[in-house]
Design a protein around this motif. Structure first.
Motif, PDB file in Angstrom:
ATOM      1  N   LYS A  41       0.897  -1.230   0.042  1.00 32.42           N
ATOM      2  CA  LYS A  41      -0.120   0.244   0.112  1.00 32.42           C
ATOM      3  C   LYS A  41       0.844   1.293  -0.035  1.00 32.42           C
ATOM      4  O   LYS A  41       2.018   1.482   0.334  1.00 32.42           O
ATOM      5  N   VAL A  42       0.352   2.371  -0.405  1.00 32.37           N
ATOM      6  CA  VAL A  42       1.073   3.488  -0.237  1.00 32.37           C
ATOM      7  C   VAL A  42       0.961   4.018   1.363  1.00 32.37           C
ATOM      8  O   VAL A  42      -0.168   3.990   1.831  1.00 32.37           O
ATOM      9  N   VAL A  43       1.831   4.354   1.914  1.00 31.00           N
ATOM     10  CA  VAL A  43       2.084   4.731   3.192  1.00 31.00           C
ATOM     11  C   VAL A  43       2.243   6.033   3.618  1.00 31.00           C
ATOM     12  O   VAL A  43       3.277   6.614   2.847  1.00 31.00           O
ATOM     13  N   TYR A  44       1.493   6.802   4.447  1.00 30.93           N
ATOM     14  CA  TYR A  44       1.867   8.018   4.865  1.00 30.93           C
ATOM     15  C   TYR A  44       2.172   7.805   6.416  1.00 30.93           C
ATOM     16  O   TYR A  44       1.442   7.564   7.143  1.00 30.93           O
ATOM     17  N   ILE A  75       5.643   6.946   1.308  1.00 29.32           N
ATOM     18  CA  ILE A  75       6.208   5.807   1.117  1.00 29.32           C
ATOM     19  C   ILE A  75       5.632   4.948   0.111  1.00 29.32           C
ATOM     20  O   ILE A  75       4.274   4.709   0.442  1.00 29.32           O
ATOM     21  N   ASP A  76       6.211   4.475  -0.961  1.00 30.66           N
ATOM     22  CA  ASP A  76       5.269   3.650  -2.100  1.00 30.66           C
ATOM     23  C   ASP A  76       5.075   2.527  -1.846  1.00 30.66           C
ATOM     24  O   ASP A  76       5.724   1.898  -0.835  1.00 30.66           O
ATOM     25  N   ARG A  77       4.439   1.609  -2.651  1.00 28.74           N
ATOM     26  CA  ARG A  77       4.058   0.226  -2.605  1.00 28.74           C
ATOM     27  C   ARG A  77       5.226  -0.481  -2.197  1.00 28.74           C
ATOM     28  O   ARG A  77       5.300  -1.744  -1.546  1.00 28.74           O
ATOM     29  N   VAL A  90      -0.705   6.401  -5.657  1.00 27.83           N
ATOM     30  CA  VAL A  90      -1.850   5.679  -5.587  1.00 27.83           C
ATOM     31  C   VAL A  90      -1.759   5.011  -7.288  1.00 27.83           C
ATOM     32  O   VAL A  90      -1.991   4.031  -7.725  1.00 27.83           O
ATOM     33  N   ASN A  91      -1.582   6.183  -8.184  1.00 31.59           N
ATOM     34  CA  ASN A  91      -1.956   6.037  -9.599  1.00 31.59           C
ATOM     35  C   ASN A  91      -0.713   4.955 -10.142  1.00 31.59           C
ATOM     36  O   ASN A  91      -1.166   4.496 -11.126  1.00 31.59           O
TER      37      ASN A  91
END
Lengths: 190, 81
Positions: free
Chosen positions: A62-65, A145-147, A174-175
């Motif tokens: 997942k994308v993490v903030y 943080i990206d996937r 996300v895209n």
């Protein structure tokens, strides 16, 4: 009577410089701030409410903030509800917000979350090991943080106006879909 | 050893001693990490815990003292600024 100097005179400026350099080097202790394009260090910590463990690796894919906050940090408190609203704009399986509370007294962090509950987990790190790993230089600091677990954006400080910029950056990650673009070529930095 | 050399040696020894003293005493200083600033973030730790009150006092001070530009504000001390 001739008295020998303790050290040859010409050594003194050198010795002095060395002593000063040593002291400054000791004190400078530069924090190695994590930069965009680097792997986000993993961590596992007890959650602020103490019932479960919060682990970054759990959210891989997942994308993490990742947000560092404390109850004494006013802009952090401004950011919490706004980030929670931002989180709701994205599907749960796309974006995960993870917070790390660095209050010495976790009860203060808990008290804030009781007043203003948020829908994302907060790890409790009173010892500051996690911010040390991430080398944060200001409070608050957040990391996108990206996937694949790569830090893609570091956001220092927080103002209400930052939300739209964060939204765009999250949307872009996300895209990217399940395979982050440009990873193989060593990209990822912006 | 002539007088000049003696003086130089004494001066250098003194400088070295002072340098080392500074080096040793400065080790008592600590650099706080951003996440360790809880106490510093308290309102009563600020230079001016109440910004508005500080501004008001500054304004009165400049007007009464006929001082100019002390706090960044101009004025001639006429009491009208």
């Amino acid at each position: 009577m001739k008295r020998r100097p303790v050290l040859p005179t010409r050594w003194h400026p050198g010795a002095l410089s060395f002593a000063f350099a040593l002291v400054f080097a000791w004190h400078a202790n530069p924090a190695m701030a994590l930069d965009e394009g680097e792997q986000a260090p993993s961590f596992t910590a007890r959650s602020l409410n103490g019932t479960e463990k919060v682990s970054l690796s759990k959210f891989k894919g997942k994308v993490v903030y990742l947000d560092f906050w404390a109850s004494w940090c006013t802009p952090c408190l401004v950011s919490m509800p706004l980030v929670d609203e931002l989180r709701k704009e994205f599907p749960d399986d796309e974006l995960q917000v993870v917070a790390v509370n660095v209050d010495n007294d976790a009860a203060k962090g808990r008290a804030f979350l009781q007043r203003r509950p948020v829908g994302f987990p907060s790890a409790s790190d009173p010892g500051g090991q996690i911010p040390e790993k991430y080398g944060i230089t200001t409070m608050p600091t957040s990391f996108l943080i990206d996937r694949g677990g790569i830090v893609r954006y570091v956001h220092k400080g927080f103002r209400k106006a930052d939300v739209s910029d964060l939204r765009e950056k999250i949307q872009a990650l996300v895209n990217e879909g399940s395979v982050p673009a440009k990873r193989a070529t060593g990209g990822g930095r912006r | 050893m002539n007088d000049f050399s003696k003086r130089t040696t004494r001066f250098a020894s003194l400088a070295l001693a002072l340098g080392l003293l500074l080096a040793v005493t400065s080790l008592g200083c600590a650099q706080l990490k951003p996440w360790e600033r809880e106490i510093h973030a308290r309102q009563d730790m600020a230079w001016d815990p109440n910004g508005l009150e500080a501004q008001r006092r500054g304004h009165v001070y400049f007007a009464k003292e006929a001082a100019m530009s002390g706090g960044g504000g101009g004025g001639g001390g006429c009491g009208c600024n």
